[in-house]
Design an enzyme around this catalytic site. Sequence first.
Site, PDB file in Angstrom:
ATOM      1  N   GLY A  29     -92.109  15.751 -24.351  1.00 17.45           N
ATOM      2  CA  GLY A  29     -91.728  16.584 -22.577  1.00 17.45           C
ATOM      3  C   GLY A  29     -93.251  16.613 -22.298  1.00 17.45           C
ATOM      4  N   LEU A  31     -93.477  15.477 -19.367  1.00 20.68           N
ATOM      5  CA  LEU A  31     -94.034  14.632 -18.648  1.00 20.68           C
ATOM      6  C   LEU A  31     -95.020  13.880 -17.695  1.00 20.68           C
ATOM      7  CD1 LEU A  31     -90.177  13.097 -18.231  1.00 20.68           C
ATOM      8  CD2 LEU A  31     -91.826  13.410 -21.300  1.00 20.68           C
ATOM      9  N   HIS A  32     -95.408  13.255 -17.798  1.00 12.57           N
ATOM     10  CA  HIS A  32     -96.921  12.530 -16.540  1.00 12.57           C
ATOM     11  C   HIS A  32     -96.230  10.975 -15.993  1.00 12.57           C
ATOM     12  CE1 HIS A  32     -98.672  10.975 -19.981  1.00 12.57           C
ATOM     13  NE2 HIS A  32     -99.131  12.318 -21.088  1.00 12.57           N
ATOM     14  N   GLY A  34     -97.873   8.909 -17.044  1.00 17.41           N
ATOM     15  CA  GLY A  34     -98.139   7.862 -18.642  1.00 17.41           C
ATOM     16  C   GLY A  34     -96.914   7.481 -18.819  1.00 17.41           C
ATOM     17  N   HIS A  35     -95.533   9.150 -19.227  1.00 16.73           N
ATOM     18  CA  HIS A  35     -94.193   8.634 -19.186  1.00 16.73           C
ATOM     19  C   HIS A  35     -93.548   7.968 -18.417  1.00 16.73           C
ATOM     20  CE1 HIS A  35     -95.332  12.660 -21.383  1.00 16.73           C
ATOM     21  NE2 HIS A  35     -95.171  11.989 -22.130  1.00 16.73           N
ATOM     22  N   GLN A  62     -94.521  17.772 -37.157  1.00 12.44           N
ATOM     23  CA  GLN A  62     -96.192  17.125 -36.337  1.00 12.44           C
ATOM     24  C   GLN A  62     -96.709  18.016 -35.941  1.00 12.44           C
ATOM     25  OE1 GLN A  62     -94.052  14.117 -33.828  1.00 12.44           O
ATOM     26  NE2 GLN A  62     -96.411  14.037 -32.714  1.00 12.44           N
ATOM     27  N   ASP A 151    -101.872   5.890 -28.183  1.00 11.31           N
ATOM     28  CA  ASP A 151    -101.690   7.348 -30.269  1.00 11.31           C
ATOM     29  C   ASP A 151    -101.828   5.344 -30.559  1.00 11.31           C
ATOM     30  OD1 ASP A 151    -101.217   9.744 -28.721  1.00 11.31           O
ATOM     31  OD2 ASP A 151    -100.256   9.036 -27.832  1.00 11.31           O
ATOM     32  N   SER A 186    -102.493  12.812 -20.863  1.00  7.70           N
ATOM     33  CA  SER A 186    -101.838  13.440 -22.069  1.00  7.70           C
ATOM     34  C   SER A 186    -101.549  14.343 -21.621  1.00  7.70           C
ATOM     35  CB  SER A 186    -103.241  13.326 -22.779  1.00  7.70           C
ATOM     36  OG  SER A 186    -102.528  14.404 -24.352  1.00  7.70           O
ATOM     37  N   SER A 187    -100.278  15.237 -22.444  1.00  9.62           N
ATOM     38  CA  SER A 187     -99.500  16.003 -21.381  1.00  9.62           C
ATOM     39  C   SER A 187    -100.653  17.483 -22.168  1.00  9.62           C
ATOM     40  CB  SER A 187     -98.404  16.553 -22.618  1.00  9.62           C
ATOM     41  OG  SER A 187     -97.128  15.300 -21.710  1.00  9.62           O
TER      42      SER A 187
HETATM   43  O1  PAF Z   1     -96.577  10.529 -28.977  1.00  6.59           O
HETATM   44  C1  PAF Z   1     -95.229  11.422 -28.985  1.00  6.59           C
HETATM   45  O2  PAF Z   1     -95.509  11.950 -27.927  1.00  6.59           O
HETATM   46  C2  PAF Z   1     -94.979  11.385 -30.252  1.00  6.59           C
HETATM   47  O3  PAF Z   1     -95.425  11.516 -31.147  1.00  6.59           O
HETATM   48  C3  PAF Z   1     -93.620  11.035 -30.286  1.00  6.59           C
HETATM   49  C4  PAF Z   1     -93.836   9.721 -30.907  1.00  6.59           C
HETATM   50  C5  PAF Z   1     -92.559  11.198 -29.147  1.00  6.59           C
HETATM   51  C6  PAF Z   1     -92.817  11.572 -31.665  1.00  6.59           C
HETATM   52  O4  PAF Z   1     -92.560  12.949 -31.853  1.00  6.59           O
END
Ligand code: PAF
Length: 282
Positions: A29, A31-32, A34-35, A62, A151, A186-187
């Site tokens: 989420g 979102l910018h 890039g997404h 994570q 990433d 990046s968020s």
């Molecule tokens: O890149 C991300 O936003 C996260 O690491 C992902 C791949 C959605 C997993 O939570």
Amino acid sequence: MITRSADVNSVRKLLQKTARPLALVPTMGALHEGHLQLLRAARAKVGPQGTVAISIFVNPIQFDKASDLENYPQPIEEDLALCEAEGVDLAFTPERESLYQSDHSVIVQESLLTRHLCGASRTGHFDGVLTIVLKLFNILQPDFAIFGQKDFQQLALIHRMVRDLNLPVSVIGHPTVRAADGLALSSRNSRLQAHERADAARIRRALLAARDLRTSGEQNPQIYLNAARHHLLIDCPESFSIDYLELVDAETLQLVPTVTKPSFLATACFYGGVRLIDHIAL
Ligand code: PAF
């Protein structure tokens, strides 16, 4: 009209009548642009008759720092409005409890590509990433899954997981999207203070300056690292620090003794508690 599902069972039912092929863009989420470009790449892949799905889930397992998880932006209504405007068909926005049992005890762990870079500096981070990505693949059963190349270690690990676990999904990497000053989108950028945001293009500048040495045929990794470190640290704000700066083989992600094959110069930097990553191909 976007369909939203917050529950694993109901999304499974939805999928039975969902058009194929299906392309998934997994996100956390906030979102910018890039997404949005990943969503457009997903649509281009499946065409107007196919399904574009997004998952929006801030995956707790994570995060290596509780404060990073707590401060992670979660503007869900804005995110859904952006998805709607992009023509997303399905948004999977699960609750934590619907994805992780309180006594969950199985994780995915990789043992080679995680040795350096973010794998070394964020203990357990990629176990969390691979576990959630595998869960999302199992739940949504995408034909394609699109991830940002920013990433690149994450992307390499997902490719490796798909290969080693024979997952029936095609993983696609999409080029990094940058702001006009070169900062990778990046968020986390939204958490920078104004003076830090204005300064943050130094990360890209440092990588570019180091890469310039390639034209002279330089093969000593230390020379590249020294150049990048110099540009990262010169006149930097007090809140700035380097988490890691490493030069790795582009395929194996292991440290290289000499720069003779395609390699990545990669860094993670902090502005206070905000961690930004970027890399450049040599
Ligand atoms: O890149 C991300 O936003 C996260 O690491 C992902 C791949 C959605 C997993 O939570």
